[in-house]
Design a protein around this motif. Structure first.
Motif, PDB file in Angstrom:
ATOM      1  N   ALA A   7       0.836  -1.211   0.000  1.00  0.00           N
ATOM      2  CA  ALA A   7       0.000   0.000   0.000  1.00  0.00           C
ATOM      3  C   ALA A   7       0.871   1.261   0.000  1.00  0.00           C
ATOM      4  O   ALA A   7       0.687   2.169   0.814  1.00  0.00           O
ATOM      5  CB  ALA A   7      -0.960  -0.006   1.185  1.00  0.00           C
ATOM      6  N   GLU A  10      -1.002   4.452   0.073  1.00  0.00           N
ATOM      7  CA  GLU A  10      -2.077   4.316   1.057  1.00  0.00           C
ATOM      8  C   GLU A  10      -3.059   3.210   0.631  1.00  0.00           C
ATOM      9  O   GLU A  10      -3.274   2.966  -0.559  1.00  0.00           O
ATOM     10  CB  GLU A  10      -2.834   5.636   1.268  1.00  0.00           C
ATOM     11  N   ASP A  45      -3.707  -3.708   3.148  1.00  0.00           N
ATOM     12  CA  ASP A  45      -2.335  -3.365   3.518  1.00  0.00           C
ATOM     13  C   ASP A  45      -1.331  -3.890   2.495  1.00  0.00           C
ATOM     14  O   ASP A  45      -0.152  -3.545   2.539  1.00  0.00           O
ATOM     15  CB  ASP A  45      -2.003  -3.911   4.903  1.00  0.00           C
ATOM     16  N   SER A  49       0.957  -1.004  -6.054  1.00  0.00           N
ATOM     17  CA  SER A  49       1.028   0.311  -6.682  1.00  0.00           C
ATOM     18  C   SER A  49       2.073   0.288  -7.793  1.00  0.00           C
ATOM     19  O   SER A  49       2.960  -0.573  -7.814  1.00  0.00           O
ATOM     20  CB  SER A  49       1.399   1.392  -5.653  1.00  0.00           C
TER      21      SER A  49
END
Length: 385
Positions: A7, A10, A45, A49
């Motif tokens: 993450a 986020e 979590d 990305s």
């Protein structure tokens, strides 16, 4: 492209749709990769990305290290407006192009000439730590409201240079590492490494040759690279395998040198021995200004192309039609004995002050035979007297 796990940007919300992804890298869509259909065994979590790198190119400069910034987005090239453009933004572009971000210089207001591509970025504002220009603040893609008189440019610190040759295309190989220039040992040097150097400097890789034993004289200072091994596909010499940092098993008597070929062609004439003079530099063909051209300059071109240098004739004022794109050379001055046009004096690549109406042309004296079946006027089966 850079993958980030855990993450990095986020955690997301809602369902986790994909898990256990496996891509070969050749798939066009992510859905074409292998995956598990749901992510029930995975929490936010572990959201994946990605940072996608923009593709840049520099146009209009004297070499690959400088020019007007053009960026590829949504499968089309575009230009960037100069509002807020400064050293932070220039450093990111240079870094992404493989140059040292230290010493990057920002240029505004179409310093290397106004482009013609769509303007796709405006008000780019970087802090300096971003991984990519796309991560900086900006108005949004395609939202510009400016003109090409505001095109941005950069000048990056070159990472390799050729020193003490008769022209910019040849000399002792020197590399720039951590703020200093140093030489390269000829141990293990190959034609593949030679081609990487010439390609990095913007020359064609055809006919590039290397010389051992400080052919262009011994350098001074540190010997930064030794035992260089290149495949030939690397963009920069520093990408090749090598031993580094002031070698103790080498000395400046073994400094390696390189001679890069500057291709010349005649375009637009009715015969192979006549036409508009064009040279290939920075991966692009461009023309030459006719200012000061005479018999000496024409004879050098004809000799380089394999014709007899005597009897060469100059034609000025785009005699065989105007070229397009770059005007690479201006104010060329030869004494007539040079082997190639790059050995003559000139303003520097890309520093022309004329337009294509002044493209120079040359008519070489026909040879008493012709070469048939080759890829150009310098090779093939001989026919004639």
């Amino acid at each position: 492209a850079i993958a980030k796990s855990g993450a990095f940007f986020e955690p997301g919300t809602g369902p986790v749709w994909l898990n256990n992804l496996y891509c070969a890298g050749t798939e066009y869509y992510l859905r074409n990769c292998d995956y598990s259909c749901t992510g029930n065994s995975c929490g936010h979590d572990r959201d994946a990305s990605v940072i996608c790198k923009l593709q840049y190119r520099l146009k209009g400069g004297s070499g690959p290290h400088e020019g007007r910034v053009e960026v590829l987005y949504n499968r089309r090239w575009g230009a960037i407006c100069s509002d807020n453009w400064g050293p932070e933004e220039a450093a990111i572009v240079c870094d992404e192009l493989g140059f040292d971000k230290k010493g990057a210089v920002a240029k505004q207001n179409a310093y290397f000439g106004a482009g013609t591509l769509p303007l796709i970025l405006h008000n780019v504002d970087c802090i300096g730590h971003e991984d990519a220009l796309a991560s900086c603040k900006h108005n949004g893609w395609g939202k510009t409201g400016c003109s090409h008189s505001e095109d941005v440019s950069v000048v990056c610190q070159p990472l390799v240079r050729l020193v003490d040759g008769s022209g910019p295309h040849e000399g002792r190989v020197e590399v720039f590492v951590e703020g200093q220039w140093g030489t390269v040992c000829d141990d293990g040097w190959t034609t593949a490494a030679t081609r990487v150097v010439c390609k990095e400097l913007g020359y064609t890789t055809t006919d590039a040759v290397y010389k051992r034993g400080a052919y262009f004289g011994q350098g001074t200072g540190p010997i930064l690279f030794d035992d260089v091994y290149c495949r030939g596909s690397e963009a920069h010499l520093r990408d090749c395998k090598h031993s580094c940092w002031d070698q103790k098993n080498c000395n400046h008597a073994k400094d390696v040198s390189v001679i890069c070929k500057l291709p010349v062609r005649l375009v637009g004439g009715p015969e192979p021995n006549e036409g508009r003079v064009e040279v290939f530099y920075n991966n692009e063909w461009g023309t030459v200004c006719d200012e000061g051209w005479g018999d000496e300059e024409a004879s050098v071109v004809c000799r380089d192309l394999g014709f007899h240098p005597d009897g060469a004739v100059v034609r000025k004022g785009s005699h065989f039609g105007q070229g397009s794109g770059q005007i690479w050379l201006d104010k060329v001055k030869c004494n007539g004995s040079e082997a190639v046009l790059a050995n003559c004096e000139h303003n520097g690549f890309g520093q022309a002050t004329c337009g294509h109406a002044n493209d120079v042309s040359v008519i070489c004296k026909p040879i008493p035979y012709r070469l048939v079946g080759g890829s150009g006027p310098r090779e093939g089966r001989q026919e004639g007297n």
